[in-house]
Scaffold this motif. Sequence first.
Motif, PDB file in Angstrom:
ATOM      1  N   PHE A   9      60.249  35.050  50.793  1.00 40.13           N
ATOM      2  CA  PHE A   9      61.540  35.795  50.627  1.00 40.13           C
ATOM      3  C   PHE A   9      62.157  35.522  52.057  1.00 40.13           C
ATOM      4  O   PHE A   9      63.712  35.660  51.958  1.00 40.13           O
ATOM      5  CB  PHE A   9      61.121  37.276  50.428  1.00 40.13           C
ATOM      6  CG  PHE A   9      60.786  37.631  49.188  1.00 40.13           C
ATOM      7  CD1 PHE A   9      61.943  37.489  48.108  1.00 40.13           C
ATOM      8  CD2 PHE A   9      59.480  38.193  48.687  1.00 40.13           C
ATOM      9  CE1 PHE A   9      61.426  37.639  46.755  1.00 40.13           C
ATOM     10  CE2 PHE A   9      59.079  38.426  47.506  1.00 40.13           C
ATOM     11  CZ  PHE A   9      59.952  38.337  46.492  1.00 40.13           C
ATOM     12  N   LEU A  10      61.710  35.524  53.186  1.00 35.57           N
ATOM     13  CA  LEU A  10      62.172  35.095  54.507  1.00 35.57           C
ATOM     14  C   LEU A  10      63.021  33.890  54.449  1.00 35.57           C
ATOM     15  O   LEU A  10      64.196  33.789  54.979  1.00 35.57           O
ATOM     16  CB  LEU A  10      61.364  35.450  55.757  1.00 35.57           C
ATOM     17  CG  LEU A  10      62.054  35.131  56.997  1.00 35.57           C
ATOM     18  CD1 LEU A  10      63.049  36.210  57.390  1.00 35.57           C
ATOM     19  CD2 LEU A  10      60.752  35.398  57.955  1.00 35.57           C
ATOM     20  N   GLU A  11      62.365  32.933  54.043  1.00 35.49           N
ATOM     21  CA  GLU A  11      63.090  31.626  53.891  1.00 35.49           C
ATOM     22  C   GLU A  11      64.378  31.768  52.941  1.00 35.49           C
ATOM     23  O   GLU A  11      65.391  31.171  53.404  1.00 35.49           O
ATOM     24  CB  GLU A  11      62.051  30.554  53.122  1.00 35.49           C
ATOM     25  CG  GLU A  11      62.899  29.190  53.021  1.00 35.49           C
ATOM     26  CD  GLU A  11      61.916  28.169  52.491  1.00 35.49           C
ATOM     27  OE1 GLU A  11      62.384  26.967  52.313  1.00 35.49           O
ATOM     28  OE2 GLU A  11      60.813  28.622  52.035  1.00 35.49           O
ATOM     29  N   LEU A  12      64.212  32.355  52.155  1.00 42.88           N
ATOM     30  CA  LEU A  12      65.484  32.584  50.883  1.00 42.88           C
ATOM     31  C   LEU A  12      66.607  33.281  52.012  1.00 42.88           C
ATOM     32  O   LEU A  12      67.849  32.843  51.626  1.00 42.88           O
ATOM     33  CB  LEU A  12      65.027  33.331  49.960  1.00 42.88           C
ATOM     34  CG  LEU A  12      64.115  32.517  48.693  1.00 42.88           C
ATOM     35  CD1 LEU A  12      63.520  33.358  47.696  1.00 42.88           C
ATOM     36  CD2 LEU A  12      64.743  31.276  48.079  1.00 42.88           C
ATOM     37  N   LYS A  13      66.028  34.143  52.539  1.00 40.62           N
ATOM     38  CA  LYS A  13      67.162  34.828  53.289  1.00 40.62           C
ATOM     39  C   LYS A  13      67.595  34.171  54.421  1.00 40.62           C
ATOM     40  O   LYS A  13      68.920  34.227  54.592  1.00 40.62           O
ATOM     41  CB  LYS A  13      66.294  36.245  53.985  1.00 40.62           C
ATOM     42  CG  LYS A  13      67.294  37.259  54.760  1.00 40.62           C
ATOM     43  CD  LYS A  13      66.493  38.276  55.489  1.00 40.62           C
ATOM     44  CE  LYS A  13      67.349  39.306  56.053  1.00 40.62           C
ATOM     45  NZ  LYS A  13      66.595  40.534  56.682  1.00 40.62           N
ATOM     46  N   VAL A  14      67.003  33.308  55.143  1.00 40.20           N
ATOM     47  CA  VAL A  14      67.413  32.374  56.093  1.00 40.20           C
ATOM     48  C   VAL A  14      68.268  31.414  55.432  1.00 40.20           C
ATOM     49  O   VAL A  14      69.568  31.083  55.926  1.00 40.20           O
ATOM     50  CB  VAL A  14      66.401  31.619  56.747  1.00 40.20           C
ATOM     51  CG1 VAL A  14      66.770  30.569  57.921  1.00 40.20           C
ATOM     52  CG2 VAL A  14      65.716  32.647  57.653  1.00 40.20           C
ATOM     53  N   ARG A  15      68.048  30.796  54.252  1.00 45.71           N
ATOM     54  CA  ARG A  15      68.810  30.016  53.706  1.00 45.71           C
ATOM     55  C   ARG A  15      70.246  30.170  53.208  1.00 45.71           C
ATOM     56  O   ARG A  15      70.983  29.507  53.428  1.00 45.71           O
ATOM     57  CB  ARG A  15      68.101  29.087  52.532  1.00 45.71           C
ATOM     58  CG  ARG A  15      67.098  28.246  53.067  1.00 45.71           C
ATOM     59  CD  ARG A  15      66.431  27.339  51.835  1.00 45.71           C
ATOM     60  NE  ARG A  15      65.196  26.598  52.156  1.00 45.71           N
ATOM     61  CZ  ARG A  15      65.564  25.630  52.850  1.00 45.71           C
ATOM     62  NH1 ARG A  15      66.567  24.907  52.856  1.00 45.71           N
ATOM     63  NH2 ARG A  15      64.225  24.799  53.055  1.00 45.71           N
ATOM     64  N   SER A  16      69.909  31.480  52.778  1.00 48.38           N
ATOM     65  CA  SER A  16      71.231  31.967  52.353  1.00 48.38           C
ATOM     66  C   SER A  16      72.226  32.346  53.531  1.00 48.38           C
ATOM     67  O   SER A  16      73.471  32.208  53.393  1.00 48.38           O
ATOM     68  CB  SER A  16      70.977  33.520  51.740  1.00 48.38           C
ATOM     69  OG  SER A  16      72.084  34.153  51.347  1.00 48.38           O
TER      70      SER A  16
END
Length: 299
Positions: A287-294
């Motif tokens: 979930f943190l990776e998705l947040k960073v990529r967004s």
Amino acid sequence: MHNKPLVTVICLCYNHADFVIEALESVLNQTYSNVELLIADDFSTDTSVKVIKNWLKEHPKIPFLVNKENLGNTKTFNKCLKLAKGEYIIDLAADDVLKIDCIANQLEGFKKTAYENVGLIYGNAELISENGNFINDYFKTDTNRKRLQSQPTGDIYIGLLNGNNNLCSISSLVKKAVFDSLNGYDENLAYEDYDFWIRASTIYNFDYVDKILVQKRVLKDSMYTLLTQKNNKKTRRFNYSTYLILQKAFKLNRTKEEFVAMLKRIHFEMTVAYKTRDFHLLMKYIFLELKVRSTILYK
């Protein structure tokens, strides 16, 4: 900088009865003389307190804090930090040993640095076994004990985020102003150094002294030997702290480059979480990776 600034060494002990005297003597035996020593025991279950009190009979003016319960390194260090009078601070574990010219070389590093606004000087360390035998140097060295690879200095924030910049925290001399500006260590974490480097590097430059400054004792039960153990409570708490640190770093980031760098560290920690079978933590990193990529998409 004053000609002879006061340096405070905070020596933290937890079940280090066999090693603490050597650590304390290494502070008093420094070639640099203007040193304040503060000692704290974090509710040891061995004879550490007895050993230290016996040693203090010869050094009655040195303060000794004894915790009535186990508070952990971060809280215990912060208690001592409030008492520290030095312009510079050394965080010394009671199983490690300062080389005789450690502080002199660290202060010389501050004096000779080419950078402005330097908050931390660090060097190399010699890893030793429980009985004091040499293992290897923390950073690989040549026959003259000089670093084989150049060490990152100056603004190293991005390198800390992506894992390319590796520091030797045990060899650090830190301006007290750095601790004051960051309110000391984060007491919610299982370990302190990575979080402290991240936060400090957003404000201060770092510099390196290419000398062996400290002997670091490698113990069987040290936290760093537990990093990849499966189903271990200490391992999980340590690795969850890294996740909390990266969450804090997310809020500190400002540029696309910083968020991209953060992804590399996230991927590394995802691998650690998988190997240690900590799937709950793995999901948090996803979930943190998705947040960073967004966030990167909008930079």
